[in-house]
Each structure stands twice: as C-alpha cells, then as structure tokens.
Scaffold this active site. Sequence first.
Site, PDB file in Angstrom:
ATOM      1  N   HIS A  76       0.819  -1.205   0.000  1.00 31.50           N
ATOM      2  CA  HIS A  76       0.000   0.000   0.000  1.00 31.50           C
ATOM      3  C   HIS A  76       0.862   1.268   0.000  1.00 31.50           C
ATOM      4  O   HIS A  76       0.476   2.282  -0.598  1.00 31.50           O
ATOM      5  CB  HIS A  76      -0.941   0.006   1.206  1.00 31.50           C
ATOM      6  CG  HIS A  76      -2.112  -0.907   1.046  1.00 31.50           C
ATOM      7  ND1 HIS A  76      -3.410  -0.502   1.258  1.00 31.50           N
ATOM      8  CD2 HIS A  76      -2.199  -2.213   0.689  1.00 31.50           C
ATOM      9  CE1 HIS A  76      -4.240  -1.509   1.045  1.00 31.50           C
ATOM     10  NE2 HIS A  76      -3.513  -2.568   0.701  1.00 31.50           N
ATOM     11  N   ASP A  77       2.002   1.240   0.677  1.00 27.46           N
ATOM     12  CA  ASP A  77       2.885   2.403   0.691  1.00 27.46           C
ATOM     13  C   ASP A  77       3.532   2.625  -0.669  1.00 27.46           C
ATOM     14  O   ASP A  77       3.576   3.754  -1.160  1.00 27.46           O
ATOM     15  CB  ASP A  77       3.975   2.223   1.749  1.00 27.46           C
ATOM     16  CG  ASP A  77       4.898   3.428   1.835  1.00 27.46           C
ATOM     17  OD1 ASP A  77       4.394   4.542   2.062  1.00 27.46           O
ATOM     18  OD2 ASP A  77       6.121   3.265   1.679  1.00 27.46           O
ATOM     19  N   HIS A 199      -1.075 -13.165  -0.663  1.00 27.21           N
ATOM     20  CA  HIS A 199      -2.376 -13.579  -0.138  1.00 27.21           C
ATOM     21  C   HIS A 199      -2.349 -14.977   0.471  1.00 27.21           C
ATOM     22  O   HIS A 199      -3.296 -15.364   1.153  1.00 27.21           O
ATOM     23  CB  HIS A 199      -3.438 -13.502  -1.242  1.00 27.21           C
ATOM     24  CG  HIS A 199      -3.871 -12.104  -1.540  1.00 27.21           C
ATOM     25  ND1 HIS A 199      -4.889 -11.793  -2.425  1.00 27.21           N
ATOM     26  CD2 HIS A 199      -3.417 -10.905  -1.068  1.00 27.21           C
ATOM     27  CE1 HIS A 199      -5.039 -10.488  -2.482  1.00 27.21           C
ATOM     28  NE2 HIS A 199      -4.157  -9.929  -1.683  1.00 27.21           N
TER      29      HIS A 199
END
Length: 361
Positions: A76-77, A199
């Site tokens: 996400h960053d 995942h």
Amino acid sequence: MAFKSLALLVAIASVFQFTWVLATPVKKTACPNSSHSAINAACCTWFDVLDDMQANLFDGAECGEEAHSALRIAFHDAIGFSTKGGKGGGADGSIIANGDVELEFAANNGIEDIATPLQALADAHGKSYGDIIQFSAAVAVADCPGGARLQFLAGRPNATLITPDGTVPDPFNTVDVILARMADAGFSSDELIALLTSHTIAAADKIDITIPGTPFDSTPGTFDTQIFIEVLLNAIHTPGAGLQQGEVKAPLAGLMRLQSDFELSRDSRTACTWQSFANNPKLMNQKFTAAMAKLAVLGQNVRHLIDCSEVIPTPATNTVPPFLPAGKHQSDIHQACAATPFPSLPIQPGPQQSIAPVPPS
C-alpha cells in the site's frame, strides 16, 4: 524515462549481486555491542532492528497476523507511485509519515494496526519509515515456512509527497481497472499475479468485521501455493452473515475469497500465470522475489541505497507439497487457462474441514 530505466537495471543487477554474495564466502566484520557480524558494517544496526522486531512485533518470529499486515503495508505504501508522475513517491514511508491523511483512505482500513508499531520501531532505531516498512515485509516473509528470502536495500530518505487516494487497487475493482492501475505503477499482469502470492499468508479483518481473521486459503501460516489452487475451486460457502463488497462465495467453510482474486484467476490475460504457480512453489517464489524487489524501490534511486539483504533471516522449508483440500476433487477446479490443463494434485485424506480463523496476536 531514461533515469527510471537505469534505476531498474541497477536494481536488477543488485539482485544478482546479492545472489552471488550469498554463494561466495566473504569476511564479515563483528558488529559492536552485538553477537552479529556483517559483510557491510553499515548494516550492523539493522541486526538490532531485527532483534527488536522479531521479539516485540512478530511475537518471536511467528508467521501470524502481523506478518501479513507487514506485507500489506509494504504494498500500500509503494504502489502509490506512477510512472507518469503526479502521484505518490513510491516506497518512501509516506503512509506512516502522512498517516493522518493516508490512513483515512478506505483502502488503507486497518493498516494503522501495523503502521503504529513500525513507526515506533523506526523512531527508536533512527530509521526512515520507507526503510522500516520494506524491512518488515522481508522479515515477515522469512518468518513464514516456505517463504522467499527477499532483498533489502537500506537508505530511503524520508517521504516528501503525500500519496493521493485511489492508488491502491480495491478487491471490488474490475480486472481492467486493476491492470491499468498496476501498469501505471510500472507492473505487468504477470508481476501483479506474482505479488498476489502475499495472499497465501493473508487474512481479512475489515471486509466483514463480524468475522475477523478469515484466511484466504487453508494454510495461512505457510508461504505456499494453496491460494493459487483454492481460488480456482468451485464456490460453496458464504462466510459471515452475507457477501460484502469485494467478496464472492468461497470454496471452503472458514475461507474468504476476494472478488479480485476470483476474477484475476479466471481472466484470459492472467489465468495461465495464476495456474503456473499452483504446483510450482519454486517458480512462485522466484517471481514473487523479483516483483517485490521492484516494488520495494519504486521511486527510489537504488545507487544511493545499501544492500543489507544479509540481515534478512533464512526461511524454514515448507515440506508439504501442493494439494487439493479434503473432500475436493479435480472436477471441482474451474479450468481457466486455455493453454494447459490444471495439474493433477494429491487430495488431503479425511472429510472436508472448516478452516479456523487467524487468531489476533
């Protein structure tokens, strides 16, 4: 664009250099006030960070909730980057530095749970937030049996840009939208599928808040290929009180299946890459390692970074081969790759079982 191409070539060269260094005996320097030694003395302080992180964040090097959260914040960053400019600075720690803004984005829901302890670790050891995020991801993967040993480059400067909302693909986005966003960040469809290897140790806390810790495959504490098998199984189960946005029916009781995983596994542009990992953990780890090396330096000038990959622990081996869950059969697989049939896999013995949630730490 020429600079970005050069930076990518340097990053690739660094990966090969890392492999050569590990295979060649070299002299190490004892780190001060520590039992560790390092090839590069500049990496010594990262052993102190490692010891602190393993003891106080990863619960003694467990592959648990914090491990998948570390991988999530790393993605996400970094993914806020755009090859065209006008978005975030990439893997620069802005999600922590500008947390009052970025952690309010819907796609970043729940990331504050890992951002807060990582900020404390970075501040305690004098490290940048960009470095601490990517270091935590590499350590997290190493803590999971079957994991890859990721490269870690240190020396990212502090973030100077705030990443705008909308750069993280959502599980309810169409495949077209997801592929376009990843291409804008510089990733191919194959690299996207490789990144989704994360995942296999992931679990959902915020998609349905009534059932936190719901894993995405049957072996959430192991870095293996099961996500690439079980997402292709026919659907039978709705977890919780009903389907939430970004969720589709799951193949086993106790699992959650993301809409994006479901559709990417069946799309003609990505199905064969998805299937290629199903019974090939070596290939999966090779592709994941390369994709993560690229992700970890988005927006960075790698010529200014120091290779401290030697600090990353060596993961334990996963001795369990890929399998079909108990009660499932080859006929339960949705054949989506037109080029090759799905591989034949052994079936777990016994009756079909419900998968337990990942317990909070």
